[in-house]
Design a protein around this motif. Structure first.
Motif, PDB file in Angstrom:
ATOM      1  N   THR A  34       0.822  -1.221   0.000  1.00 20.29           N
ATOM      2  CA  THR A  34       0.000   0.000   0.000  1.00 20.29           C
ATOM      3  C   THR A  34       0.855   1.269   0.000  1.00 20.29           C
ATOM      4  N   TYR A  38       0.531   5.085  -2.252  1.00 19.74           N
ATOM      5  CA  TYR A  38       0.721   6.492  -1.851  1.00 19.74           C
ATOM      6  C   TYR A  38       1.885   7.103  -2.634  1.00 19.74           C
ATOM      7  N   ARG A  39       2.894   6.304  -2.886  1.00 20.57           N
ATOM      8  CA  ARG A  39       4.036   6.792  -3.680  1.00 20.57           C
ATOM      9  C   ARG A  39       3.601   7.105  -5.108  1.00 20.57           C
ATOM     10  N   VAL A  94       6.224  11.895   0.115  1.00 15.98           N
ATOM     11  CA  VAL A  94       5.052  11.010   0.248  1.00 15.98           C
ATOM     12  C   VAL A  94       4.313  11.170   1.580  1.00 15.98           C
ATOM     13  N   SER A  95       5.027  11.525   2.653  1.00 14.37           N
ATOM     14  CA  SER A  95       4.369  11.675   3.951  1.00 14.37           C
ATOM     15  C   SER A  95       3.279  12.752   3.912  1.00 14.37           C
ATOM     16  N   GLY A 124       1.459  -1.997   5.218  1.00 15.60           N
ATOM     17  CA  GLY A 124       1.369  -0.542   5.227  1.00 15.60           C
ATOM     18  C   GLY A 124       1.478   0.002   6.634  1.00 15.60           C
ATOM     19  N   ARG A 183       0.479  11.724  13.072  1.00 14.32           N
ATOM     20  CA  ARG A 183      -0.446  12.440  12.178  1.00 14.32           C
ATOM     21  C   ARG A 183      -1.897  12.173  12.621  1.00 14.32           C
TER      22      ARG A 183
HETATM   23  O1   DC Z   1       6.295   1.943   3.183  1.00 17.25           O
HETATM   24  P1   DC Z   1       6.670   3.107   2.286  1.00 17.25           P
HETATM   25  O2   DC Z   1       7.957   3.795   2.664  1.00 17.25           O
HETATM   26  O3   DC Z   1       6.614   2.780   0.835  1.00 17.25           O
HETATM   27  O4   DC Z   1       5.499   4.183   2.547  1.00 17.25           O
HETATM   28  C1   DC Z   1       5.494   5.417   1.931  1.00 17.25           C
HETATM   29  C2   DC Z   1       4.736   6.445   2.762  1.00 17.25           C
HETATM   30  O5   DC Z   1       3.352   6.187   2.747  1.00 17.25           O
HETATM   31  C3   DC Z   1       5.151   6.575   4.228  1.00 17.25           C
HETATM   32  O6   DC Z   1       5.286   7.949   4.549  1.00 17.25           O
HETATM   33  C4   DC Z   1       3.993   6.017   4.996  1.00 17.25           C
HETATM   34  C5   DC Z   1       2.833   6.152   4.058  1.00 17.25           C
HETATM   35  N1   DC Z   1       1.893   5.037   4.135  1.00 17.25           N
HETATM   36  C6   DC Z   1       0.711   5.242   4.801  1.00 17.25           C
HETATM   37  O7   DC Z   1       0.490   6.308   5.335  1.00 17.25           O
HETATM   38  N2   DC Z   1      -0.221   4.249   4.851  1.00 17.25           N
HETATM   39  C7   DC Z   1       0.016   3.066   4.276  1.00 17.25           C
HETATM   40  N3   DC Z   1      -0.915   2.121   4.338  1.00 17.25           N
HETATM   41  C8   DC Z   1       1.247   2.830   3.591  1.00 17.25           C
HETATM   42  C9   DC Z   1       2.174   3.840   3.555  1.00 17.25           C
END
Ligand code: DC
Length: 230
Positions: A34, A38-39, A94-95, A124, A183
């Protein structure tokens, strides 16, 4: 036949995605990353020249966006974007994107749809809490910030990234942890019913074995194989 769902949450750098992916392969389930979703949306926002901190503008693209997985590749509006979503510019932004309520609602609904179509391993930050609160299995995969920073630092060195220090990488991991777990929208938390998998002193293989043994030894999987024989 009922589909089985395995939900895995945890912070960045815990080895969660690698563990989830191998677990899915071994069980013959679909792996759903997941974070990649978001990415992918972050990539679209940046490609359209939109400032990721401008929530109103970020949301203008949401309705016309299509994100899916095909053959384990992430597809954004019809094109595979697996490599692009790993760029530093995406990781840095991405955050912000993942903190917007409307973005999360869209991703959560896509993810819930995916889990209805197949047995899944989904990883995720909000899978055990929001996306699949009734998952058959829940895991929280983590490691100390120092160890996660060390792994990330070695990975960056391997990829030829220069000018970074171990201290900066650990600080960056801690900054992301704080952002993701404080958050307002779906902060990262461990639910009471999630198995804790601390990978600080574990190899990837050991973590996978641990998860698979819990899944295989459960009644749910025994019932599943009985159903399959019927
Ligand atoms: O796991 P990752 O580094 O690919 O996640 C990228 C960003 O997305 C990270 O800032 C957390 C967010 N994320 C989220 O808020 N909810 C999810 N289910 C997966 C990732």
């Amino acid at each position: 036949m009922k589909h089985v769902s395995i939900a895995i949450d945890g912070p960045a750098g815990a080895g969660k995605s690698t563990v989830a992916k191998i677990t899915a392969e071994r069980l013959g389930f679909q792996y759903i990353d997941t974070g990649a979703m978001y990415r992918a949306y972050t990539l679209k926002v940046l490609n359209n020249g939109i400032d990721p901190t401008d929530e109103r503008m970020v949301l203008t693209l949401l309705e016309s966006t299509n994100i899916d997985f095909r053959d384990n590749r992430i597809i954004l509006d019809g094109a595979a974007v697996d490599d692009e979503i790993r760029e530093g510019s995406i990781t840095r932004n991405v955050s912000y994107i993942a903190s917007y309520k409307a973005v999360r609602e869209k991703m959560v609904s896509l993810q819930q749809e995916m889990s209805k179509r197949k047995s899944v391993v989904m990883d995720g930050r909000d899978i055990t809490t929001v996306v699949l609160p009734f998952a058959d299995f829940k895991f929280f995969v983590t490691a100390t910030a120092e160890e996660r920073g060390r792994r990330r630092y070695l990975e960056l060195l391997e990829n030829g990234v220069e000018g970074i220090t171990l201290e900066d990488t650990i600080a960056d991991i801690k900054r992301r942890d704080t952002f993701d777990s404080t958050r307002e929208e779906s902060p990262l938390t461990r639910t009471d019913d999630s198995y804790l998998v601390d990978t600080t002193h574990m190899t990837i293989e050991e973590a996978v074995e641990h998860i698979i043994s819990i899944v295989r030894n459960s009644k749910i999987m025994a019932d599943e194989s009985e159903n399959q024989l019927e």
